[in-house]
Write a protein that holds these residues in place. Structure first.
Motif, short mmCIF file in Angstrom:
data_model
loop_
_atom_site.label_atom_id
_atom_site.label_comp_id
_atom_site.label_asym_id
_atom_site.label_seq_id
_atom_site.Cartn_x
_atom_site.Cartn_y
_atom_site.Cartn_z
N ILE A 6 -6.25 10.24 -16.57
CA ILE A 6 -6.05 8.96 -17.25
C ILE A 6 -6.23 9.15 -18.76
CG2 ILE A 6 -6.78 6.56 -17.46
CD1 ILE A 6 -7.79 6.74 -14.56
N ALA A 12 -8.08 9.48 -11.75
CA ALA A 12 -7.90 8.77 -10.49
C ALA A 12 -7.57 9.80 -9.41
CB ALA A 12 -6.79 7.74 -10.60
N VAL A 21 -11.79 6.35 -8.85
CA VAL A 21 -11.57 6.37 -10.29
C VAL A 21 -12.88 6.74 -10.97
CG1 VAL A 21 -11.00 4.99 -12.33
CG2 VAL A 21 -9.72 4.67 -10.20
N TYR A 24 -13.53 5.64 -16.30
CA TYR A 24 -12.43 4.97 -16.99
C TYR A 24 -12.89 4.47 -18.35
CZ TYR A 24 -8.81 1.56 -18.08
OH TYR A 24 -7.82 0.85 -18.70
N ASP A 27 -6.50 3.67 -21.21
CA ASP A 27 -5.40 4.03 -20.32
C ASP A 27 -4.08 4.01 -21.09
OD1 ASP A 27 -3.81 4.53 -18.13
OD2 ASP A 27 -4.12 2.58 -17.18
N MET A 32 -3.47 2.74 -14.44
CA MET A 32 -4.20 1.84 -13.56
C MET A 32 -3.36 0.71 -12.94
SD MET A 32 -7.09 3.03 -12.88
CE MET A 32 -7.55 1.60 -11.91
N VAL A 35 -2.19 2.00 -9.75
CA VAL A 35 -3.34 2.27 -8.87
C VAL A 35 -3.82 0.97 -8.23
CG1 VAL A 35 -5.78 2.94 -8.84
CG2 VAL A 35 -4.11 4.37 -10.05
N VAL A 44 -14.95 2.91 -7.84
CA VAL A 44 -14.98 3.09 -9.29
C VAL A 44 -16.34 3.65 -9.70
CG1 VAL A 44 -14.78 1.95 -11.53
CG2 VAL A 44 -13.34 1.19 -9.60
#
Length: 249
Positions: A6, A12, A21, A24, A27, A32, A35, A44
């Motif tokens: 990412i 991911a 994920v 994060y 992005d 995402m 996703v 996450v």
């Protein structure tokens, strides 16, 4: 499994039964949205509170779907970056959690928060978070017990003590696992000479099926330098070249 880069330390990982994920932040290639549209449970992870590894934006994903499990480092809560009810699971070093799809171990870091071991579908995954030998470039001039100052980082530190801490964290990880199918680890040329040392020390101590560099914003090419060390150890290396790039593993 499909692993998608990412940005920075964000990835991911899509398996047959779920999507994971990690860390994060931003992005830029819009990974995402696709996703979040997939009909698989989403897990996450955020390894610590630093803004390049955690953003409250992840909680907005709940507006799009309900089958999300948030597994966060407890330092995010301690630094009041999130509320207790925001996450399903809060872990500090030594903590574990599992359900019918994944098993999680929180290990240590040489910065804030934790590193992650995740087992799923017969694979063992390691995401380092900010675990690394960050002050390697200062080691040639270091004197035991003497602290140094970095103008770039604006802090005082003891590089020898820091390396000792790092190697100690690797010993603790080795008590849980001696090898990984996938390792995501910082290879960040911005920290100067010796930026590959932490990664080299890692692959000397663990069996690694695939080494994935991370913790860069640009500078993909500087991370590629690590391939010479993985080649010496017969370890596959993912030379990431752009945000949004994917690899079947």
């Amino acid at each position: 499994m499909t692993l998608t880069y990412i940005f920075h330390s964000g990835f991911a990982l899509e398996t047959d039964s779920a999507i994971l994920v990690f860390d994060y932040w931003l992005d830029p290639s819009h990974v995402m949205p696709s996703v979040l549209e997939k009909q698989k449970p989403l897990y996450v992870f955020s390894s610590h509170f630093h803004e390049d590894h955690f953003t409250k934006e992840i909680f907005e994903w709940r507006n799009l779907r309900q089958d999300i499990t948030y597994i966060l480092s407890k330092d995010i809560l301690r630094h009041r970056r999130a509320s207790k009810e925001d996450a399903d699971v809060w872990l500090a070093k030594g903590g574990t959690w599992r359900d019918e799809r994944i098993a999680v171990w929180a290990l240590g870091s040489t910065d804030s928060g934790v590193s992650w071991i995740v087992e799923t579908e017969g694979r063992r995954i390691f995401h380092a978070g900010d675990l690394n030998n960050w002050y390697a470039k200062f080691l040639p001039d270091a004197v035991p017990g003497q602290k140094m100052y970095s103008f770039e980082m604006e802090e005082v530190f003891d590089p020898i003590a820091h390396e000792k801490q790092y190697l100690g964290e690797l010993k603790d990880i080795n008590k849980v696992a001696d090898g990984f199918d996938v390792v995501m680890f910082p290879i960040d040329g911005r920290i100067g000479n010796g930026y590959t040392l932490g990664g080299r020390q890692f692959i000397e101590r663990f069996k690694v099926g695939l080494f994935v560099p991370m913790h860069f914003t640009t500078g993909f090419e500087s991370a590629w330098r690590f391939k010479e060390f993985t080649d010496e150890n017969h370890i596959p290396f993912w030379a990431i070249s752009r945000e949004g790039e994917s690899l079947e593993i």
